[in-house]
Scaffold this active site. Structure first.
Site, PDB file in Angstrom:
ATOM      1  N   LYS A  42      37.984  65.332  52.005  1.00 19.03           N
ATOM      2  CA  LYS A  42      38.293  66.677  51.511  1.00 19.03           C
ATOM      3  C   LYS A  42      37.917  67.777  52.504  1.00 19.03           C
ATOM      4  CE  LYS A  42      39.883  66.819  47.147  1.00 19.03           C
ATOM      5  NZ  LYS A  42      40.420  65.464  47.141  1.00 19.03           N
TER       6      LYS A  42
ATOM      7  N   ASP B 179      45.364  67.059  44.018  1.00 20.80           N
ATOM      8  CA  ASP B 179      44.210  67.164  43.119  1.00 20.80           C
ATOM      9  C   ASP B 179      43.414  68.426  43.450  1.00 20.80           C
ATOM     10  OD1 ASP B 179      43.595  65.930  45.623  1.00 20.80           O
ATOM     11  OD2 ASP B 179      41.676  65.220  44.854  1.00 20.80           O
ATOM     12  N   ASP B 180      42.676  68.877  42.448  1.00 15.46           N
ATOM     13  CA  ASP B 180      41.735  70.001  42.593  1.00 15.46           C
ATOM     14  C   ASP B 180      42.366  71.243  43.219  1.00 15.46           C
ATOM     15  OD1 ASP B 180      40.126  68.061  41.632  1.00 15.46           O
ATOM     16  OD2 ASP B 180      38.659  68.082  43.245  1.00 15.46           O
TER      17      ASP B 180
ATOM     18  N   ASN C 268      36.442  55.575  45.609  1.00 14.73           N
ATOM     19  CA  ASN C 268      36.019  56.765  46.358  1.00 14.73           C
ATOM     20  C   ASN C 268      34.503  56.810  46.210  1.00 14.73           C
ATOM     21  OD1 ASN C 268      36.011  59.359  47.589  1.00 14.73           O
ATOM     22  ND2 ASN C 268      36.060  60.353  45.581  1.00 14.73           N
TER      23      ASN C 268
HETATM   24  C1  GDL Z   1      37.562  64.731  42.199  1.00 13.97           C
HETATM   25  C2  GDL Z   1      38.247  64.703  43.524  1.00 13.97           C
HETATM   26  C3  GDL Z   1      37.493  63.902  44.558  1.00 13.97           C
HETATM   27  C4  GDL Z   1      35.987  63.956  44.358  1.00 13.97           C
HETATM   28  C5  GDL Z   1      35.707  63.421  42.969  1.00 13.97           C
HETATM   29  C6  GDL Z   1      34.234  63.335  42.608  1.00 13.97           C
HETATM   30  C7  GDL Z   1      39.918  63.073  42.735  1.00 13.97           C
HETATM   31  C8  GDL Z   1      41.345  62.699  42.664  1.00 13.97           C
HETATM   32  N1  GDL Z   1      39.628  64.215  43.378  1.00 13.97           N
HETATM   33  O1  GDL Z   1      38.081  65.249  41.280  1.00 13.97           O
HETATM   34  O2  GDL Z   1      37.852  64.405  45.818  1.00 13.97           O
HETATM   35  O3  GDL Z   1      35.323  63.195  45.313  1.00 13.97           O
HETATM   36  O4  GDL Z   1      36.309  64.277  42.046  1.00 13.97           O
HETATM   37  O5  GDL Z   1      33.591  64.550  42.696  1.00 13.97           O
HETATM   38  O6  GDL Z   1      39.089  62.395  42.206  1.00 13.97           O
END
Ligand code: GDL
Length: 701
Positions: A56, A132-133, A271
């Protein structure tokens, strides 16, 4: 890497290979190129096949998405993409243009294509567009051009996908990427319906589950979203992500996702934690999960337990991961690193793991200090570490036990003061306090062994977290020692002038503590209190009940001396109702049975002293003009109502203008003595001429 259609022994969705691996998709410092290359090696070793590049806070991934890479950056990316290929890992390059893209402007679409073309030239074949976001309100130009935000995103994504020649792997992250973001629901979300209907079928869609950080992901929820999206999603799993809380790290196993999901999904990408090295468990256990299918693996759990996944046991997966991780901790990552040679051998038969007999080795002579040796880290240390930093919605078993024990020791703290021969509670309290202390000691020992581990890169990634937990546990340990009457004043966390580590959490911690809901989301929920207490003002009708409690507690205090023979206290006349408390200075405690305690005060203690002809010097009365007394029946095991009452009384006394208050106590009344001592602010004071066995304590206001 395996060609499309080849499965590499892993599950299929249709004729496509199941996507499995890691998304570097968190906020904060991106991983280094070396770490990513290390990741590819691990993925290959553990049977994972994909890496989604989406850091990000990488400028050119999101904020400056239009900017092309410089020659130097290009060189690095080329090397990275080629390293992924070497390790059979699909490198998917993601871009996040959503912060400021104008969807309807052809120049913007051109900028996006130009950027992805550049990355294609670096050897990348797979791409992803992430939305996202981001702000969901479209700019006026886009509102004119598109009937909805979903239409705008789908149009540009389809165009880019086709421009790149329909890549085999192309992922789209919707703005509503979890059920919690859908309005009003997943099945009724017009945004998701548009995406499902209009996005070209070769494009796969990312989904985080019911929430951003999903505790569980059920088969039903995936069936529901798949039918709206018209394809099975790729899970972007945030179960191990820690970028939202700097005090948390997740070292628990991949969990609460049934392996029944595997044939219903297009893939899973985790993630994980921002720190690279602590992700060993997250990625290793995900790999174990991905292999756990009826055709790919064996049953991993005994038959007959309906609750358990027959093909995957998080506990077993964790042990496998920690066993492998231990080896990594024990191998030095430092050129010229020496530590393994100086680890203490576990048994004299074993060879040291690594010998370091370099020229610089110092051999102490007779009478000199022996070289420092460190105990080697153990699997149990890593299990404890994982338990302390487990999962977002669950602490590990040892962490839960420690919280339970601390809670019990706190609520039964009065038992600590009970005389051993009289109350068996005290014996139990002390043995449980010792057990708690042993558990705290294990954390300290784990910290020591970790900080001496040869692999410094892993240690440095863990360091802040293990320091933090060591301090947190240390405070709890000192507190329990104080309750048990063994605390050294300097070790007391709540002393008058603590070091900064005695009040933790900084400004953010202070904000949290000021909110009324503070703690109500703690993972360790307090067991329901059996008693509900009510504190109310004293009224004349309470006189008899108060006197009854007074008499009961007086006789419990020292059975050896008959009641009549015990010397009176100044406050007795308050408890027996001969003197009424000052206005706003009487409180009564009730539980479901009835009155179970009281706290009374006189702003001016003189009349009560005179009543029993006790001479209290003017100098004492100058500093402590007021008098307090408090009693609570033993059935009230929770000390907090008594603390509340005394706090309220002292505040009333203070607002009357009094400079201080004192109380008299019988030395045999260990419980009250202990109570006042633990309040901290009430200290013993000298009053000359007190009868034997009576002492006075006071507090300035
Ligand atoms: C999110 C963000 C991600 C982030 C995670 C946890 C997605 C699709 N986007 O919303 O970049 O790391 O929360 O904080 O998950």
């Amino acid at each position: 890497m395996s060609k499309p259609g080849s499965t590499g022994g892993r599950p299929h969705t249709g004729n496509k290979r199941f996507i499995s691996g890691v998304v570097e998709g968190f906020y904060g410092r991106p991983w280094t190129m070396e770490q990513r290359t290390e990741l590819f090696k691990r993925e290959q070793k553990w049977g994972l096949n994909t890496y989604l590049y989406a850091p990000k806070d990488d400028y050119k991934h999101r904020m400056y998405w239009r900017d092309l890479y410089t020659a130097e950056e290009a060189e690095q990316l080329i090397a990275l993409i080629s390293a992924a290929k070497q390790h059979n890992v699909e490198f998917i390059y993601a871009i996040s243009p959503g912060l400021d893209i104008t969807f309807s402007n052809p120049k913007e679409a051109a900028a996006l294509k130009r950027k992805l073309d550049q990355v294609k030239q670096f050897g990348c074949r797979s791409f992803s567009l992430l939305f996202d976001d981001i702000e969901t309100e479209m700019c006026p130009a886009d509102k004119q051009a598109f009937s909805s935000f979903a239409h705008a995103q789908v149009a540009i994504t389809n165009a880019v996908y086709q421009h790149l020649g329909d890549p085999e792997y192309f992922l789209f992250c919707p703005t509503d990427y979890c059920a919690a973001f859908c309005t009003p629901t997943v099945s009724q979300s017009s945004y998701l319906h548009t995406v499902g209907e209009k996005l070209l079928p070769g494009i796969d869609i990312l989904w985080t589950g019911p929430k951003v950080v999903s505790h569980k992901i059920s088969v039903e929820s995936i069936e529901e979203v798949s039918s709206v999206l018209k394809r099975p999603p790729v899970i972007w799993d945030n179960i191990h992500a820690n970028d939202y809380d700097p005090q948390r790290l997740f070292l628990g196993p991949y969990k609460d996702r049934s392996t029944e999901l595997i044939p219903k999904l297009r893939g899973v990408l985790t993630n994980p934690n921002c720190e690279f090295y602590p992700n060993f468990v997250a990625i290793h256990t995900l790999a174990t999960w991905c292999k756990a299918t009826p055709d790919g693996g064996q049953r991993d759990v005994e038959m007959g337990d309906e609750e358990q996944d027959p093909f995957y046991s998080p506990q077993k997966a964790l042990t496998l991961a920690l066993t492998d991780w231990l080896q990594e901790f024990l191998s030095t990552d430092q050129p010229g690193g020496r530590p393994a040679a100086r680890l203490k051998k576990e048994s004299s038969d074993e060879e040291p793991m690594q010998t370091d007999m370099g020229e610089s080795s110092y051999i102490p002579g007779p009478g000199e200090n022996p070289l420092y040796t460190a105990e080697p880290l153990t699997l149990d240390d890593l299990k404890l570490l994982s338990d302390l930093f487990y999962l977002p919605y669950e602490h590990g078993a040892t962490a839960r036990t420690m919280l339970q024990e601390l809670d019990w020791l706190k609520t039964h703290s009065w038992d600590a003061a009970a005389e051993t021969d009289k109350f068996s509670q005290s014996v139990e309290w002390r043995s449980r306090a010792q057990r708690f202390d042993d558990m705290c000691e294990a954390v300290v020992q784990m910290f020591n062994r970790l900080s001496n581990a040869p692999n410094r890169s892993i240690l440095y990634d863990l360091y802040n977290y293990i320091c933090d937990i060591k301090s947190g546990v240390g405070l709890a340990r000192a507190y329990i020692k104080t309750l048990g009457g063994q605390g050294r004043p300097s070790a007391q966390p709540m002393n008058d002038d603590p070091e900064p580590w005695g009040f933790r959490g900084g400004l953010s911690g202070e904000f949290q503590r000021m909110l009324p809901c503070h703690g109500n989301r703690d993972l360790y929920r307090h067991p329901p209190m059996t008693a509900v207490y009510c504190i109310r003002s004293y009224c004349p009708e309470d006189k008899m009940e108060v006197e009854r409690i007074f008499t009961e507690m007086k006789s419990a205090g020292d059975g050896r001396v008959p009641l009549m023979m015990q010397p009176p206290l100044i406050c007795d006349s308050l408890s027996t109702g001969e003197i009424s408390p000052s206005p706003q200075c009487g409180l009564v405690l009730e539980d479901e049975i009835g009155v179970c305690g009281y706290a009374l005060a006189l702003i001016d203690a003189k009349p009560a002293a005179a009543k029993i002809q006790r001479a209290v010097s003017d100098s004492v009365l100058k500093d402590f003009p007021s008098l307090v007394t408090i009693q609570v029946l033993p059935r009230v095991t929770d000390p907090s109502p008594a603390k509340r009452m005394i706090g309220q009384l002292l505040s009333s006394i203070r607002s009357s203008g009094s400079r201080g208050a004192f109380c008299e106590l019988r030395q045999s009344d260990r419980r009250m003595l202990d109570f006042y001592t633990k309040l901290g602010s009430v200290k013993p004071i000298q009053i000359t001429g007190l009868p034997e066995g009576i002492l006075a304590m006071g507090t300035s206001l």
